[in-house]
Design an enzyme around this catalytic site. Structure first.
Site, short mmCIF file in Angstrom:
data_model
loop_
_atom_site.label_atom_id
_atom_site.label_comp_id
_atom_site.label_asym_id
_atom_site.label_seq_id
_atom_site.Cartn_x
_atom_site.Cartn_y
_atom_site.Cartn_z
N ALA A 106 -10.91 -26.79 -67.78
CA ALA A 106 -10.22 -25.50 -67.73
C ALA A 106 -8.97 -25.58 -68.60
O ALA A 106 -7.88 -25.88 -68.13
CB ALA A 106 -9.85 -25.14 -66.29
N GLU A 146 0.16 -24.59 -74.95
CA GLU A 146 0.67 -23.29 -74.44
C GLU A 146 -0.16 -22.12 -74.97
O GLU A 146 0.38 -21.07 -75.33
CB GLU A 146 2.16 -23.12 -74.76
N GLN A 176 4.04 -33.03 -99.42
CA GLN A 176 3.66 -32.88 -100.83
C GLN A 176 4.89 -33.01 -101.74
O GLN A 176 4.83 -33.65 -102.79
CB GLN A 176 2.99 -31.51 -101.03
N GLU A 205 -6.85 -28.27 -66.84
CA GLU A 205 -7.76 -29.30 -66.32
C GLU A 205 -8.73 -29.65 -67.44
O GLU A 205 -8.84 -28.90 -68.42
CB GLU A 205 -8.52 -28.77 -65.08
N ARG A 207 15.20 -36.57 -106.62
CA ARG A 207 14.13 -37.32 -107.27
C ARG A 207 13.94 -36.87 -108.72
O ARG A 207 13.76 -35.68 -109.01
CB ARG A 207 12.82 -37.09 -106.49
#
Ligand SMILES: Cc1cc2nc3c(=O)[nH]c(=O)nc-3n(C[C@H](O)[C@H](O)[C@H](O)COP(=O)(O)OP(=O)(O)OC[C@H]3O[C@@H](n4cnc5c(N)ncnc54)[C@H](O)[C@@H]3O)c2cc1C
Length: 383
Positions: free
Chosen positions: A130, A366, A339, A127, A271
């Protein structure tokens, strides 16, 4: 190692994800950023393949798979679509109270639909006031007759509820007495109950296809035979469910981190800068090695907890460790993956920036990672 059947299920999940989820995930997440939308078709595809009920008894429509297998399935899904993996984990959590604390009659009456693969559940615990402090909840269920109730009337508002407005049932924790944490109870509310209303979906940083909004109980009448466990047992049921549920989040975070690592490795090989692949620089190669170590240790920690659970041994502390390790590692690995891709990683041309935003929430829901530390340290210092 999983059994042959377990491995087949993991392989099947990989195939389904590649064929059905991978082609649509990027666009669905991008669109849902402006107009939140739960990808119901993705859940239908997984449900039809029997992947929404794996750890539950065959007798009631589950696949009776070890938790170890179920979690590896969640990891596979997360490596392709994090929001859907979280949804699968949340759905698993919503079935847990009936499957574990329900009477035989309740299991026979409620579980076959819940586990059919056609239905999706929502877990109504939090909630606005809560969150970590579950015992502060104020949503109330009042019995029509205190000694022999036939129904409960629910009033109050739950916050942050995944699948709100779409779920077929709402596994809900409510206050039935003023006795703090001992005054909570668990009720399974049908999705079409009169007086069940929903807020506007939250605009979030990421995980856009995990639509989240408030659930309002505006005088919702729920039959007393939908009370799971004893009156006042709600807190124990919620905490027990979360022990298992947070392993789902640990597995999902591991899948997300693995996906980020795989993309980063491909890019580092491809790359070229200074006339050679960027991965030929030890500074970057060691970053990749650390990412691999983080993913591997996350996987090992959730599998360790799952194997304890499958063996019927206590696993609450290990589940909290797995959630903490896997989600902190996912945050680090996804950030480092951005990065590795340099400027490209910061654009929406690659999914890495999305992975990084998705990793953040795994440290929050959770049970935040501060709460995991509380669970772990309390168990260390107990007695
Ligand atoms: C995308 C998303 C989906 C969600 N889905 C669901 C759902 O389906 N069902 C559901 O019930 N809830 C759901 N939640 C809610 C989620 O579980 C809560 O956000 C979470 O438990 C934290 O509660 P809070 O946000 O109120 O934070 P708070 O409890 O207010 O915490 C704020 C900060 O204070 C820290 N803190 C609080 N208490 C302590 C303490 N004792 N010691 C140290 N630090 C502390 C926290 O770690 C956190 O950093 C979802 C949330 C999100 C963001």
């Amino acid at each position: 190692m999983p059994s042959e059947e377990g491995q087949d299920l993991i392989d099947l999940t990989r195939e389904i994800c590649a064929k059905e989820l991978a082609p649509v995930v990027d666009e669905a997440e991008r669109d849902a950023a402006t107009t939140p939308k739960l990808p119901l078709e993705a859940f239908r595809v997984l449900g039809r393949a029997g992947l929404l009920s794996l750890p539950y008894p065959e007798e009631f429509g589950g696949a009776e798979q070890p938790y170890e297998v179920y979690l590896q399935v969640v990891e596979e899904i997360a490596s392709v679509w994090m929001s859907v993996a979280v949804g699968v984990s949340v759905h698993g959590l919503t079935c847990y109270p009936v499957a574990t604390f329900g009477t035989d009659e309740q299991k026979k009456r409620l579980l076959p639909d819940m586990l059919s693969g056609d239905q999706l559940g929502a877990y109504c615990l939090s909630e606005r006031s809560a969150g970590s402090d579950v015992a502060a909840m104020t949503t109330r269920a009042v019995a029509d007759d205190e000694t022999d109730p036939t129904s409960y009337r629910l009033k109050g508002t739950k916050a942050w509820i995944s699948h709100a407005g779409h779920a077929d049932f709402y596994t809900s924790f409510v206050r039935t007495s003023d006795d703090g944490g001992r005054g909570l109870s668990c009720l399974v509310v049908p999705g079409d109950a009169q007086g069940l209303e929903f807020g506007t979906p939250e605009k979030k940083m990421g995980l856009h296809c995990d639509t989240v909004s408030e659930v309002h109980f505006e005088g919702v009448d729920v039959a007393a035979d939908r009370l799971v466990g004893e009156r006042g047992q709600g807190m124990a049921i919620a905490l027990s469910a979360l022990d298992s549920g947070r392993l789902g989040i640990a597995a999902a975070a591991t899948g997300l981190a693995q996906a980020a690592l795989d993309r980063a490795v491909d890019y580092a090989k491809d790359r070229q800068q200074f006339g050679r692949p960027i991965g030929d620089n030890q500074g970057l190669a060691f970053l990749l090695a650390d990412m691999e170590a983080a993913v591997t240790s996350a996987r090992a920690s959730y599998l360790h907890a799952a194997r304890l659970k499958d063996a019927g041994r206590p696993f609450g502390k290990e589940a909290a460790v797995a959630k903490l390790v896997a989600t902190d590692n996912a945050m680090r690995v996804t950030t480092d993956a951005v990065q590795v891709l340099g400027g490209a990683g910061y654009t929406q041309d690659f999914p890495l920036e999305r992975y990084m935003r998705e990793a953040k929430v795994t440290q929050i829901f959770e049970g935040t990672n501060q709460i995991q530390r509380l669970v772990i340290s309390r168990q260390l210092l107990r007695g």
